[in-house]
Design a protein around this motif. Structure first.
Motif, mmCIF file in Angstrom:
data_model
loop_
_atom_site.group_PDB
_atom_site.id
_atom_site.type_symbol
_atom_site.label_atom_id
_atom_site.label_comp_id
_atom_site.label_asym_id
_atom_site.label_seq_id
_atom_site.Cartn_x
_atom_site.Cartn_y
_atom_site.Cartn_z
ATOM 1 N N ALA A 184 1.050 -1.216 -0.003
ATOM 2 C CA ALA A 184 0.091 -0.105 -0.003
ATOM 3 C C ALA A 184 0.909 1.312 0.220
ATOM 4 O O ALA A 184 0.436 2.300 -0.645
ATOM 5 N N SER A 192 -4.412 -1.237 -7.115
ATOM 6 C CA SER A 192 -5.482 -0.836 -5.945
ATOM 7 C C SER A 192 -6.717 -1.697 -5.803
ATOM 8 O O SER A 192 -7.153 -2.104 -4.676
ATOM 9 N N SER A 232 -7.272 -7.061 1.145
ATOM 10 C CA SER A 232 -7.025 -6.705 2.525
ATOM 11 C C SER A 232 -8.030 -5.631 3.046
ATOM 12 O O SER A 232 -7.925 -5.068 4.145
ATOM 13 N N GLY A 233 -8.600 -4.787 2.103
ATOM 14 C CA GLY A 233 -9.434 -3.725 2.221
ATOM 15 C C GLY A 233 -8.744 -2.462 2.657
ATOM 16 O O GLY A 233 -9.158 -1.400 3.173
ATOM 17 N N ASN A 234 -7.389 -2.470 2.191
ATOM 18 C CA ASN A 234 -6.364 -1.468 2.845
ATOM 19 C C ASN A 234 -5.768 -1.032 1.604
ATOM 20 O O ASN A 234 -4.623 -1.545 1.091
ATOM 21 N N ALA A 285 -2.929 5.089 1.884
ATOM 22 C CA ALA A 285 -3.629 6.502 2.239
ATOM 23 C C ALA A 285 -4.205 7.151 1.200
ATOM 24 O O ALA A 285 -5.126 7.814 1.540
ATOM 25 N N THR A 316 -7.736 5.966 0.126
ATOM 26 C CA THR A 316 -8.577 6.062 1.414
ATOM 27 C C THR A 316 -8.880 7.455 1.619
ATOM 28 O O THR A 316 -9.964 7.891 1.449
ATOM 29 N N LYS A 325 -18.208 0.483 3.480
ATOM 30 C CA LYS A 325 -16.765 0.475 3.665
ATOM 31 C C LYS A 325 -16.019 0.403 2.178
ATOM 32 O O LYS A 325 -15.335 1.065 1.964
ATOM 33 N N TYR A 326 -16.412 -0.516 1.421
ATOM 34 C CA TYR A 326 -15.966 -0.669 0.270
ATOM 35 C C TYR A 326 -16.193 0.005 -0.628
ATOM 36 O O TYR A 326 -15.629 0.408 -1.688
ATOM 37 N N LEU A 372 -13.815 3.082 -0.380
ATOM 38 C CA LEU A 372 -12.633 2.614 -1.089
ATOM 39 C C LEU A 372 -12.736 2.863 -2.452
ATOM 40 O O LEU A 372 -11.905 3.282 -3.132
#
Length: 677
Positions: free
Chosen positions: A25, A76, A83-85, A88, A91, A220-221, A224
Motif C-alpha cells: 500500500a 489498487s 485486504s481492504g487497505n 492512504a 482512502t 466501507k468498500y 474505498l
C-alpha cells in the motif's frame, strides 16, 4: 544505454509488472502521487507549448500514461479486494473528496466520468478526426505555396525543405492523434467498469471473508472504490484535457526518450507550478504530507536547476553568436558573398509592402510567379528568380526594377487607388490625379474605388496597383530577356530536348556550334521578341547551315526564315490587310555597299549624313503607321534585314523589321509608304 532510454524502459516495464505482482500500500501511495504529477506536467506542457509540433510525442505519451494508470488501477483493486487497505491516498480520496459519504462520492465520480467521457473525450475525438482530414486535404495547397515562395526567392532551398518536412510531420501527428484519442476514451470506459466491479466485488468479499453486515460492507468498500476511482479519474481527466488542448492548437528526431524528457522537463515554470500544487495538496489536505510535499519540493528544485541551465545556455549561445559574427566579419572570403548580383530585382517602398504581404491580402508574389510562367509560354525562356525587397530609402509608394543590380525603370503608385486610361475613343471626362502609365508612358488618371464603376461604364481601362507593377515588370523583363539568357540557361534548354532529340543535339553540339554560339543566336531572336520555344526547329536550321557559316548574325537570319509561320502569326492577323512600310531598293543597295566584313563580324560604314537622311524618312513613314493605329513594320529584302535593323536600333527601339522570306504566302500586305534616302 542513455539515462532517458533507461527511465522510459523502467516506466513501461513497471506498468506490466504491476499488473502481475502484488504491490504494498505504501508503494502504491507513491506511484499514485507520481501519476498525478505526470498528468499535471502533461497538462501544463500542452497548455504552454507554442505550436503542436512541440508535443510531437503526445500520441506515445497517451499510450504510456494510459497503460501506467490502468496498472495502478489493477493494483489498487487487488488491495481493496484482498485486504481492504489500498493505501492512504485511495482512502483519503474516498473520504475527503467524497466527504466520507457513499452517495456524495458516487455522484462526484459519475460527474467526473460524464465530463471526461461525453464532453472532453468526445470533443477531442471529433476534433482529431476533422483536423487529420483537413490537414491531409491542405497538404497540396501548402506544397504549392512553398513552391511559389521558392520560385520568387522569398525562401531558400533549405527553408523550403524544412517547411515540407514540417508539413509532413503535422500530417503524421494529426493522423496519429486521430487514433490516440481512442486510448483516452477507452481509459474512461475501463475506469467506470473497474469501479463497478470493485464496488460489487468488495461488498461480496466484506460479507464473505470479513463477516460484515451487507450495509457496513457496502459502505466501507464503496468509499474505498470511489477513492480508487477518483484517484485514477482525476489524472485521466487532466490527460483528456491536455489531449483537447493539443488537438485544438511532430519532431524530426527519432529518439523518443530524449524527446519525452526534453518536452516534459524543459520549461522551469511548469515544474514550479506542479511543485507548488503538490506542496499545497500535502499541507492543506489530509493527503500524505511527506509524499506530496516531497514531490513538490523535488519539482521546485528541478525547476530551479533547469532554469539556471537555460539561462547559462542562453548566455553561452549569445556569446557564441557574437563571436561567430565577429569571425565572419573578419574572414576575408566572406566578402565574396557580397559580389553576387541578382538577375532581376523589384524593390519597393514601405507603402507597397501590403501588396506583397500574403497575410495582408497582397497577391504580388502570385503575380510574379505568373509572370515567369507567362514569359516561358510566350517566349520559351525561363526567367531567373525575381527577388522582391522592401527598401526604406525609396519613397513610400515608389518601386524600382533592377536588372543585374542596375536600376532600369521605376514607377510610383497610389495605394487604394486605381489607374484609369483612355483607350482613345472615350469622350466623357472623369476627375482624377493626372499621371503616366509606367510601362508604356501613356497618360492616365488615378481614381478612387468609388469612381471605378463609373469610369468603366464610360469605357476607360481601369487597373489596380498590383496589375500596374506586374505589367511594368513584365515589359522590362521582356525587353531585356536577351541579357538574362546565360550559357547555363542555354545548356538547360539543350538538356530538356536531348532525350527526345538525341540525334539532332549530338550532331549540332559541340560538333558544329558551341553553347556560346547557340546562346548568341537565341539572344538575337529574343532581342526582337521572337519566341525560342520551338527549339527543335531552331536547332534543325542551325544544323543545316552551321557547316557553311558560323556567323551568328547570319545564322539568326536563317532561323528567322524557318520560323516564318510564328513571325507571321505574331505580327500579321489572319484574313486581314496589314499596313506596312517598304524599303527603297536604292537604299538597300547603298546599305549593302556599306557592309564591311571583319574577323569580328560585319558592320556598316555608311556616311553619317546619309544615315540621318534615312532615319528622317523612317521617322516620317513610322508616324504614318502610328496615325493609322498600326504597328511600325518595315519590310526589307532578306539580305538587308539584319543590317537595316542594326542601323535603326539606336533611333527606333520598337521598330519591327521583317524580310520577305519571313512572311507566309497567305498574308496580305498593303504598303503605305517607302523609306528613301
Amino acid at each position: 544505454m542513455k539515462k532517458t532510454d533507461l527511465g522510459i524502459g523502467l516506466f513501461i516495464i513497471s506498468s506490466i509488472i504491476f499488473l502481475i505482482v502484488p504491490m504494498p500500500a505504501t508503494l502504491l501511495d507513491f506511484l499514485l502521487a507520481l501519476n498525478i504529477s505526470i498528468s499535471m506536467i502533461i497538462l501544463f506542457n500542452a497548455l504552454f507549448s507554442q505550436e503542436v509540433l512541440n508535443m510531437s510525442t503526445f500520441p506515445t505519451i497517451l499510450l504510456f500514461t494510459t497503460v501506467f494508470r490502468i496498472s495502478l488501477n489493477v493494483s489498487s483493486t487487488k488491495l481493496i479486494l484482498s485486504s481492504g487497505n489500498p493505501g492512504a491516498v485511495v482512502t483519503q480520496f474516498g473520504r475527503f473528496v467524497g466527504q466520507d459519504d457513499v452517495i456524495i462520492g458516487v455522484i462526484v465520480f459519475i460527474i467526473l466520468i460524464i465530463i471526461q467521457f461525453i464532453v472532453i473525450n468526445k470533443g477531442s475525438e471529433r476534433v482529431s478526426e476533422v483536423t487529420a482530414r483537413f490537414t491531409l486535404d491542405a497538404m497540396p495547397g501548402k506544397q504549392m505555396a512553398i513552391d511559389a515562395d521558392l520560385n520568387t526567392g522569398a525562401i531558400t532551398d533549405a527553408q523550403a525543405r524544412e517547411r515540407r518536412e514540417k508539413i509532413q510531420e503535422e500530417s503524421n501527428f494529426f493522423g496519429a492523434m486521430d487514433g490516440a484519442t481512442k486510448y483516452v476514451k477507452g481509459d474512461a470506459v475501463a475506469g467506470l467498469i473497474i469501479t463497478v466491479v470493485n464496488m460489487i466485488g468488495g461488498t461480496v468479499m466484506g460479507m464473505m471473508k470479513a463477516g460484515l453486515p451487507a450495509g457496513e460492507a457496502f459502505s466501507k468498500y464503496a468509499i474505498l472504490t470511489i477513492g480508487d476511482g477518483l484517484v485514477s479519474q482525476i489524472p485521466s481527466l487532466m490527460i483528456s484535457l491536455a489531449t483537447g488542448i493539443v488537438v485544438t492548437k511532430v519532431s524530426k528526431e527519432a529518439d523518443i526518450g530524449d524527446l519525452l524528457m526534453k518536452q516534459l522537463f524543459s520549461i522551469p515554470k511548469v515544474l514550479y507550478m506542479v511543485g507548488g500544487a503538490l506542496t499545497f495538496l500535502g499541507i492543506v489536505t489530509p493527503l500524505p504530507f511527506i509524499v506530496f510535499a516531497g514531490y513538490g519540493a523535488m519539482f521546485i528544485f528541478c525547476g530551479r536547476v533547469i532554469d539556471k541551465r537555460v539561462k547559462i545556455a542562453s548566455i553561452e549561445e549569445e556569446a557564441s553568436t557574437e563571436e561567430q559574427s565577429g569571425e565572419e566579419i573578419r574572414r576575408p572570403e566572406n566578402v565574396v558573398s557580397l559580389l553576387q548580383v541578382d538577375q532581376i530585382e523589384l524593390e519597393f517602398g514601405y507603402g507597397i509592402i501590403p501588396l506583397a504581404d500574403v497575410n495582408q491580402g497582397g497577391d504580388l508574389l502570385d503575380r510574379v510567379v505568373l509572370i515567369r510562367r507567362q514569359i516561358a509560354l510566350e517566349l520559351g525562356c525561363v526567367v531567373p528568380t525575381i527577388r522582391l525587397r522592401d527598401n526604406i530609402q525609396l519613397n513610400p509608394n515608389q518601386y524600382v526594377i533592377k536588372i543585374k543590380g542596375i536600376p532600369l525603370s521605376e514607377g510610383e503608385i497610389l495605394f487604394d487607388h486605381y489607374m484609369a486610361m483612355n483607350p482613345g475613343y472615350v469622350e466623357e471626362e472623369i476627375t482624377g490625379i493626372p499621371t503616366f502609365e509606367p510601362s508604356f508612358h501613356l497618360p492616365a488618371l488615378w481614381i478612387t474605388e468609388s469612381q471605378r464603376e463609373r469610369a468603366e461604364s464610360f469605357g476607360y481601362t481601369v487597373v489596380d496597383p498590383p496589375s500596374i507593377i506586374a505589367t511594368h515588370l513584365t515589359e522590362v523583363i521582356r525587353g531585356h530577356l536577351d541579357e538574362l539568357l546565360t550559357r547555363q540557361d542555354v545548356q538547360n534548354l539543350i538538356t530538356n530536348i536531348t532525350e527526345a532529340n538525341h540525334t539532332l543535339v549530338s550532331e549540332l553540339v559541340p560538333k558544329l556550334l558551341g553553347v556560346g554560339e547557340i546562346q548568341k543566336v537565341l539572344q538575337n531572336l529574343l532581342k526582337e521578341g521572337i519566341s525560342i520555344r520551338d527549339l527543335v526547329t531552331i536547332f534543325e536550321t542551325l544544323a543545316d547551315y552551321a557547316p557553311t557559316t558560323r556567323d551568328t548574325d547570319v545564322l539568326t537570319e536563317y532561323v528567322r526564315q524557318s520560323l516564318k509561320r510564328a513571325i507571321s502569326n505574331k505580327y500579321f492577323g489572319p484574313n486581314e490587310m496589314t499596313s506596312v512600310v517598304t524599303l527603297d531598293p536604292k537604299v538597300e543597295q547603298e546599305i549593302m555597299n556599306s557592309v564591311k566584313q571583319t574577323e569580328q563580324g560585319a558592320f556598316l560604314a555608311i556616311d553619317p549624313e546619309k544615315t540621318q537622311s534615312i532615319m528622317k524618312s523612317v521617322k516620317d513613314e513610322v508616324e504614318k503607321l502610328e496615325n493609322l493605329g498600326k504597328n511600325p513594320i518595315i519590310i526589307t529584302s532578306p539580305i538587308v534585314r539584319m543590317y537595316f535593323k542594326k542601323l535603326t536600333k539606336e533611333y527606333f527601339n520598337d521598330l519591327i523589321v521583317i524580310s520577305y522570306n519571313e512572311i507566309e504566302s497567305n498574308v496580305e500586305l498593303q504598303s503605305v509608304g517607302m523609306v528613301t534616302a
